[in-house]
Design an enzyme around this catalytic site. Structure first.
Site, short mmCIF file in Angstrom:
data_model
loop_
_atom_site.label_atom_id
_atom_site.label_comp_id
_atom_site.label_asym_id
_atom_site.label_seq_id
_atom_site.Cartn_x
_atom_site.Cartn_y
_atom_site.Cartn_z
N LYS A 171 121.10 46.53 33.67
CA LYS A 171 119.89 47.34 33.51
C LYS A 171 118.68 46.74 34.22
CE LYS A 171 117.19 46.77 30.19
NZ LYS A 171 116.41 46.63 28.95
N THR A 172 118.42 45.45 33.99
CA THR A 172 117.23 44.82 34.59
C THR A 172 117.32 44.84 36.10
OG1 THR A 172 117.03 43.40 32.65
CG2 THR A 172 115.82 42.74 34.61
N ASP B 9 110.89 50.90 30.27
CA ASP B 9 112.06 50.12 29.88
C ASP B 9 112.20 50.14 28.36
OD1 ASP B 9 114.22 48.43 29.98
OD2 ASP B 9 113.02 46.60 30.18
N GLU B 10 113.43 49.91 27.86
CA GLU B 10 113.72 49.91 26.42
C GLU B 10 113.19 51.19 25.76
OE1 GLU B 10 115.67 47.83 25.24
OE2 GLU B 10 115.50 45.93 26.29
N GLN C 160 121.33 50.77 20.96
CA GLN C 160 120.62 49.53 20.68
C GLN C 160 119.24 49.80 20.06
OE1 GLN C 160 121.29 46.14 23.54
NE2 GLN C 160 122.00 47.78 24.87
N ARG D 69 126.49 40.63 22.53
CA ARG D 69 125.85 39.43 23.12
C ARG D 69 126.90 38.46 23.63
NH1 ARG D 69 122.24 41.81 24.55
NH2 ARG D 69 123.43 43.54 23.68
#
Length: 682
Positions: free
Chosen positions: A26-27, A203-204, A233, A570
């Site tokens: 994503k980043t 973002d997010e 998430q 994670r």
């Protein structure tokens, strides 16, 4: 880049939603999109990227700099930064001075308390009203059934607004609430801001709350709106977020396109299969399935422990064994649902000489409420401990370093302790002196009762510190859980003979192996956005995960499921899950029922391991009042009451360590004491 990543970077439709699963790059997609827009001729100052923390904004800026090989003028910041940009230019159109003062949280609480609470405010009521006003500003009004409370909240909001206006000030919530008010009521201002940017990227996006969403809709205009997030998430419901915001975006912006990033570059196939089996139980999510070209790896391990001490021991031994085979300490993360769970884990790390780091929530002994409890304990042991008294008095509102130093100096001049000197209210203004005197009296009450049992003194200290807690309802509840965890120290059988001095020494314990290179202990919420080769998730039990606060609403259960999903994803190489048959947490014994989420993952996705301590330990089938029994953790005690029958039999036991517990007989690790053992125990 893979094909969906390229589409996410190159697509220039007016509204684009990028559903980015964990570990899907994503980043990289976000930063390459920003750099690509500049490369094809979009002026950098015509672009805005919005995220949720200053840290994330700084990292985004750094990565875009590296791609462009120059510093750039893309506007990158938080939602509150965005609101500040709007109001610093146009606040005057709302009758607010452009040079308004922006109050921090502590200053805002003081202003609110004066405006709403009067001369002697009810602290808890003021905090509840302030939280309610904050929720209102963030787009969460009281429910329809709370009409009376709703009027009280609106009146408090009006009184607070008048106080802020008199100070030419606003608070952090106002940055977005007033921006929405401006953009909705002032058409020229709205049109000007809608022409400000060619592209706005968020973002997010799954973490946006109603007021943030309204800001974006009002600003979109002719600008491209690109939102990046993952509804799987969405774990911040207590911040007023709405998990279906990704789907709502696709509905509210006709013609919006959706790009799914489903290839995971982080985890093994077996970890992803287990995580996907869990999250697939949530209804109403955007349908997608993570996949990877990584190796299959090992199945996640599910360990069943006897109690939280054995759970922590198992984790520490696994970590040490892997470290001896060449892994770095920083390869490991241990995740938990509540901060109070960290105490048993920290104890195990110290026992095994494992360096560890807690970056969010702090080490158990360093948390503010535990430091206050330690100061009370130090004064109970030694009322002349001036440093402990000064530390406690520093929490009295209106007392700063200069007044504390004056208090210390005057006490020395008169030959008194600081605690004795605190009774001299004449040194301080009336309101401050009164609060200081109240704190001193609480301390003196603890000192007066120090001859009682250690447990009774600890209970008094927990109550005393709890009276002065501030912050949000969630912060206060977390602090109270941590305070109650002090009782867990006292109720452990191995430490039942502790004195007050022993407890003070335990709370002064720090590990010499602190540092960022140690094993990471952190909450599941804090783990979002991070990744580790090896991840342990502890306490996967009903009322812990899912948390007891979530059990009444299906949506809250879905959020808890997402929280475990975040924790599982994670892990890159190995994932360990654990639960315990019993858990002494926050001073209470909990009989551990395995979480429903374990069944949802499916035993076929898990490698099962269990405690070797449970098999040879038969339970008592019947006891009578007056019988002497021995509990593996709390030691010898006397049965005082029996109720129910069969598996539902509940017994109350007064233990020799001063504690009393009501427990289910069929699960309790009890043995009957013989007359000889009674003599030894006595």
């Amino acid at each position: 880049m893979n094909e969906p990543q390229r589409a996410a970077v190159l697509n220039r439709v007016p509204a684009l939603a990028i559903a980015a699963g964990p570990g899907s790059g994503k980043t990289r997609v976000i930063t390459h999109r920003l750099a690509h827009e500049v490369a094809v001729g979009v002026p950098p100052d015509r672009m805005a990227a919005v995220t949720f923390t200053n840290c994330a904004a700084s990292e985004m800026r750094r990565r875009v700099d590296a791609l462009l090989h120059v510093q750039h003028s893309i506007h990158i910041g938080t939602f509150h930064w965005l609101g500040q940009q709007i109001l610093r230019r146009d606040a005057g159109r709302l009758g607010i001075r452009r040079d308004f003062t922006l109050l921090g949280p502590a200053e805002a609480r003081r202003v609110f308390s004066r405006a709403v609470g009067g001369e002697r405010p009810d602290r808890n009521r003021v905090l509840e009203l302030m939280e309610a006003v904050s929720a209102l500003k963030n787009g969460k009004p009281p429910s329809p059934g709370e009409s009376q409370r709703g009027e009280a909240i609106k009146e408090a909001a009006r009184a607070y607004r008048r106080a802020l206006t008199n100070l030419s000030a606003i608070d952090v919530d106002d940055l977005l609430w007033l921006s929405v008010r401006l953009l909705e009521t002032d058409e020229p201002a709205r049109r000007a801001w809608q022409r400000r940017w060619d592209e706005i990227l968020v973002d997010e996006f799954q973490d946006t709350n109603p007021i943030q969403y309204r800001v974006l809709r009002l600003l979109s205009g002719s600008a491209r709106l690109v939102v990046v997030g993952d509804d799987d998430q969405a774990i911040y419901g207590w911040r007023y977020t709405e998990p279906d915001v990704m789907g709502r975006f696709l509905t509210d912006f006709p013609g919006a396109e959706l790009v799914k990033l489903e290839q995971n570059y982080r985890s093994t196939k077996r970890i992803l299969r287990a995580a996907d089996a869990l999250i697939g139980k949530n209804e109403g999510r955007l349908e997608r399935r993570l996949w990877t070209e990584n190796t299959a790896g090992e199945r996640p391990v599910l360990y069943t422990a006897d109690d939280e001490v054995e759970e922590a021991e198992w984790i520490a031994k696994r970590i040490r064994a892997d470290a001896e085979r060449g892994r770095d300490w920083s390869d490991f993360a241990v995740l938990y649902r509540t901060n109070a769970q960290s105490r048993a884990l920290e104890d195990a790390m110290v026992r095994h000489g494992i360096p560890y780091d807690i970056s969010i929530g702090g080490r158990f002994v360093e948390r503010e409420e535990i430091r206050q409890a330690a100061a009370y304990l130090r004064l109970a042991v030694n009322p002349a401990d001036d440093e402990a008294a000064l530390f406690l008095f520093s929490f009295v509102r209106g007392i700063g370093p200069r007044r504390l130093e004056a208090l210390r100096s005057e006490a020395a001049t008169r030959g008194l302790t600081v605690l004795e000197m605190a009774g001299e209210a004449s040194l301080l203004p009336n309101s401050v002196g009164t609060q200081l005197l109240e704190t001193a009296r609480r301390v003196q009450g603890i000192v007066a009762g120090r001859a009682g049992s250690v447990t009774a003194v600890a209970d008094g200290i927990i109550a005393a510190v709890g009276e002065g807690l501030g912050g949000s309802a969630l912060e206060r509840e977390t602090a109270l859980e941590n305070l109650a965890e002090l009782r867990s120290l006292l109720l452990d059988r191995r430490e039942r003979s502790w004195t007050l001095r022993d407890l003070v020494d335990r709370l002064s314990l720090t590990s010499s192996d602190a540092g960022s290179e140690g094993v990471r202990l952190l909450s599941l919420h804090a783990a979002k956005g991070l990744e580790y080769p090896v991840v342990f998730i502890t306490g996967i039990e009903e009322e812990i995960l899912p948390h007891r606060r979530s059990l009444d609403r299906d949506e809250d259960i879905r959020e808890e499921r997402r929280l475990l999903y975040v924790g599982m994803t994670r892990a890159a190489e190995q994932l360990y899950l654990s639960h315990a048959h019993s858990r002494l947490l926050s001073g209470q014994l909990r009989l551990g029922t395995p979480s429903r989420f374990i069944a949802e993952i499916g035993r076929g996705h898990l490698e099962l391991e269990g405690s070797s301590r449970r098999a040879p330990r038969p339970r008592l089938h019947a006891v009578t009042p007056g019988e002497r029994v021995d509990h593996r953790r709390w030691g010898p005690g006397t049965v005082t009451h029996v109720e129910g029958r069969g598996r539902d039999t509940m017994v109350s036991i007064m233990f020799d360590n001063g504690s009393c517990h009501r427990i289910q007989l069929c699960h309790a690790p009890l043995t009957r004491l013989t007359p000889h053992e009674n003599v030894v125990a006595g």
